[in-house]
Design a protein around this motif. Structure first.
Motif, PDB file in Angstrom:
ATOM      1  N   THR A  39      30.021 -12.421  23.940  1.00 33.22           N
ATOM      2  CA  THR A  39      29.790 -12.028  25.441  1.00 33.22           C
ATOM      3  C   THR A  39      29.540 -10.566  25.742  1.00 33.22           C
ATOM      4  O   THR A  39      28.554 -10.096  26.727  1.00 33.22           O
ATOM      5  N   ILE A  42      27.731  -8.212  23.931  1.00 32.28           N
ATOM      6  CA  ILE A  42      26.364  -8.630  24.671  1.00 32.28           C
ATOM      7  C   ILE A  42      26.062  -7.481  25.756  1.00 32.28           C
ATOM      8  O   ILE A  42      25.146  -7.142  26.600  1.00 32.28           O
ATOM      9  N   ALA A  43      26.799  -7.974  27.377  1.00 33.82           N
ATOM     10  CA  ALA A  43      27.164  -7.464  28.019  1.00 33.82           C
ATOM     11  C   ALA A  43      26.439  -5.773  28.241  1.00 33.82           C
ATOM     12  O   ALA A  43      26.181  -5.138  28.806  1.00 33.82           O
ATOM     13  N   ALA A 104      19.639 -13.975  27.981  1.00 38.57           N
ATOM     14  CA  ALA A 104      21.126 -14.128  27.169  1.00 38.57           C
ATOM     15  C   ALA A 104      20.073 -14.949  25.936  1.00 38.57           C
ATOM     16  O   ALA A 104      21.239 -14.356  25.123  1.00 38.57           O
ATOM     17  N   THR A 113      27.481 -18.750  23.081  1.00 38.00           N
ATOM     18  CA  THR A 113      27.704 -17.881  23.462  1.00 38.00           C
ATOM     19  C   THR A 113      26.650 -17.599  24.465  1.00 38.00           C
ATOM     20  O   THR A 113      26.954 -16.880  25.564  1.00 38.00           O
ATOM     21  N   THR A 117      26.972 -16.024  28.155  1.00 37.77           N
ATOM     22  CA  THR A 117      26.013 -14.840  28.740  1.00 37.77           C
ATOM     23  C   THR A 117      25.867 -15.217  29.508  1.00 37.77           C
ATOM     24  O   THR A 117      25.704 -13.877  30.464  1.00 37.77           O
TER      25      THR A 117
END
Length: 440
Positions: A39, A42-43, A104, A113, A117
């Motif tokens: 998470t 990705i962020a 997401a 996930t 996210t």
């Protein structure tokens, strides 16, 4: 040398503001498990893309303020910059929050996930206006020739994230969302400090009386004519900043394409590529620091100094250091012998890429501030086209080593094209008002 004095604080700022915050969040959430780590990863990637959008305003503002400082009142262009920054913040943050769940799912197929996210995006994208406001504030300081204050506020933000992450993640039981909340809170405090300092700085500037030097018609080192009025200021900021934003977003897109391409050679080369690029990041930030320093100095004085030469030298130094530390650095990031060997091989080949890359990035700041940023972006895109085309051709013939050679070839082409632009001179004796729009 003035360029280096400007660049050093920018280098520290970039390492802390761009790199360290994501790493700090990652460190604190890692005990929560793989989905939490994914998470934050990705962020961080999504925030880097969002940063590319606001660069059009922040870097354009740096150049516009630098051109006026000591010559004309700064109030009109600063007010225009804030209006543009506010508009961009809403244009990105509101759709981002509303579309956080499908966004997401674009990054991950794992339902757990994706859920984490989306919750992270609710806070991080909702707090994006704070991040944008800090970026714009830093841009105004840099236009005033001050790179130390943005560095200090970045360090303050990092210290606050280190302190607040465990409080929000574990103390308040927020889990991975706590990392997002801690980052937004830390940025808000740092922004408050930065705005207070900026307000005082601009008040002193306004109270200092008439401009120290009027802009002369034969001042050929500053390319653009300053247009008064909100529309003129907005146009100048956007025209100047868009090439930098386009460059950043293009590099992000090509980076994703390269991940897909290298992944076709197997998991081990992909892991080596990811590890190698992480190790390179600290060195590459030196090139971007030189780029910002050259942009600031060109905007303020019309002369950037030996930006290309310094970039070329920085590329050589970074390449030499990475070659020297390749083996132990790879060992720090992975215990897999095959991945470590691939990482070392990648870093060795990157010598051919890093030397021209340093010159390319550093020269870009000079050309952006002198009104030729659009042509730099065109040269960069031409280099990417060659890189991606050769990566497929050489990759088929030489394996993953062909991909590394393609990176070097594309970067070298772009660097040569930019060097030709940087060496071009404006016609002697031609007044600024008569100079053409170089990006048209």
């Amino acid at each position: 040398m003035k360029l280096l004095r400007l660049a050093l604080p920018v280098y520290v700022e970039l390492l802390t503001a761009v790199v360290a915050v994501g790493l700090i969040d990652l460190l604190w959430v890692s005990p929560l498990g793989g989905p939490a780590v994914a998470t934050v990863t990705i962020a961080t990637a999504a925030e880097n893309l969002a940063l590319g959008v606001v660069l059009a305003v922040s870097t354009g503002t740096t150049v516009a303020v630098g051109r006026r400082d000591g010559r004309e009142p700064l109030g009109p262009v600063v007010r225009t910059a804030w209006l543009l920054g506010g508009a961009v913040s809403l244009a990105v943050a509101v759709p981002g929050v509303l579309l956080r769940e499908p966004l997401a799912r674009l990054f991950t197929e794992d339902p757990g996930t994706a859920r984490l996210t989306a919750g992270f995006f609710l806070i991080s994208l909702g707090g994006l206006p704070v991040f944008y406001a800090q970026t714009l504030t830093d841009g105004i300081f840099k236009g005033l020739g001050d790179t130390a204050t943005p560095m200090r506020t970045a360090l303050l933000c990092n210290a606050l994230v280190i302190a607040l992450d465990p409080l929000f993640v574990y103390g308040l039981g927020m889990g991975v969302q706590g990392a997002a909340a801690a980052t937004v809170a830390a940025r808000a405090v740092a922004l408050g400090v930065a705005l207070t300092l900026l307000s005082r700085r601009l008040s002193r500037h306004a109270a200092s009386g008439p401009p120290a030097r009027a802009r002369r018609p034969d001042d050929v080192d500053t390319v653009r004519v300053v247009r008064t009025g909100g529309a003129g200021n907005a146009g100048e900021i956007v025209r100047t900043g868009l090439p930098m934003s386009g460059d950043f977003l293009a590099r992000s897109l090509v980076g994703m394409l390269m991940v897909e391409l290298v992944g076709g050679f197997g998991v081990t080369p992909l892991a080596a590529y990811g590890t190698g690029t992480k190790i390179m990041l600290a060195g590459v930030m030196a090139f971007y620091a030189l780029r910002q320093a050259a942009m600031i100095q060109t905007a303020r004085s019309g002369r950037a100094g030996p930006a290309s030469s310094l970039g070329l030298a920085a590329g050589g130094v970074v390449a030499a250091v990475l070659n020297a530390v390749a083996v132990p650095a790879a060992g720090l990031f992975t215990s897999d012998a095959a991945v470590a060997a691939g990482t070392v091989d990648f870093l060795r080949w990157m010598t051919l890429h890093l030397v021209p890359f340093g010159a390319l990035i550093a020269a870009g700041g000079t050309l952006q501030a002198s009104g030729r940023g659009g042509r730099v972006l065109a040269a960069t895109l031409a280099g990417f086209a060659v890189q991606l085309g050769l990566a497929h051709a050489l990759g088929a013939a030489l394996g993953v080593t062909g991909v590394w050679l393609a990176m070097a070839a594309g970067t070298t082409l772009a660097a040569v094209l930019v060097a030709v632009l940087a060496a071009a001179r404006f016609p002697a004796g031609k007044p600024v008002a008569a100079l053409p729009n170089l990006d048209s």
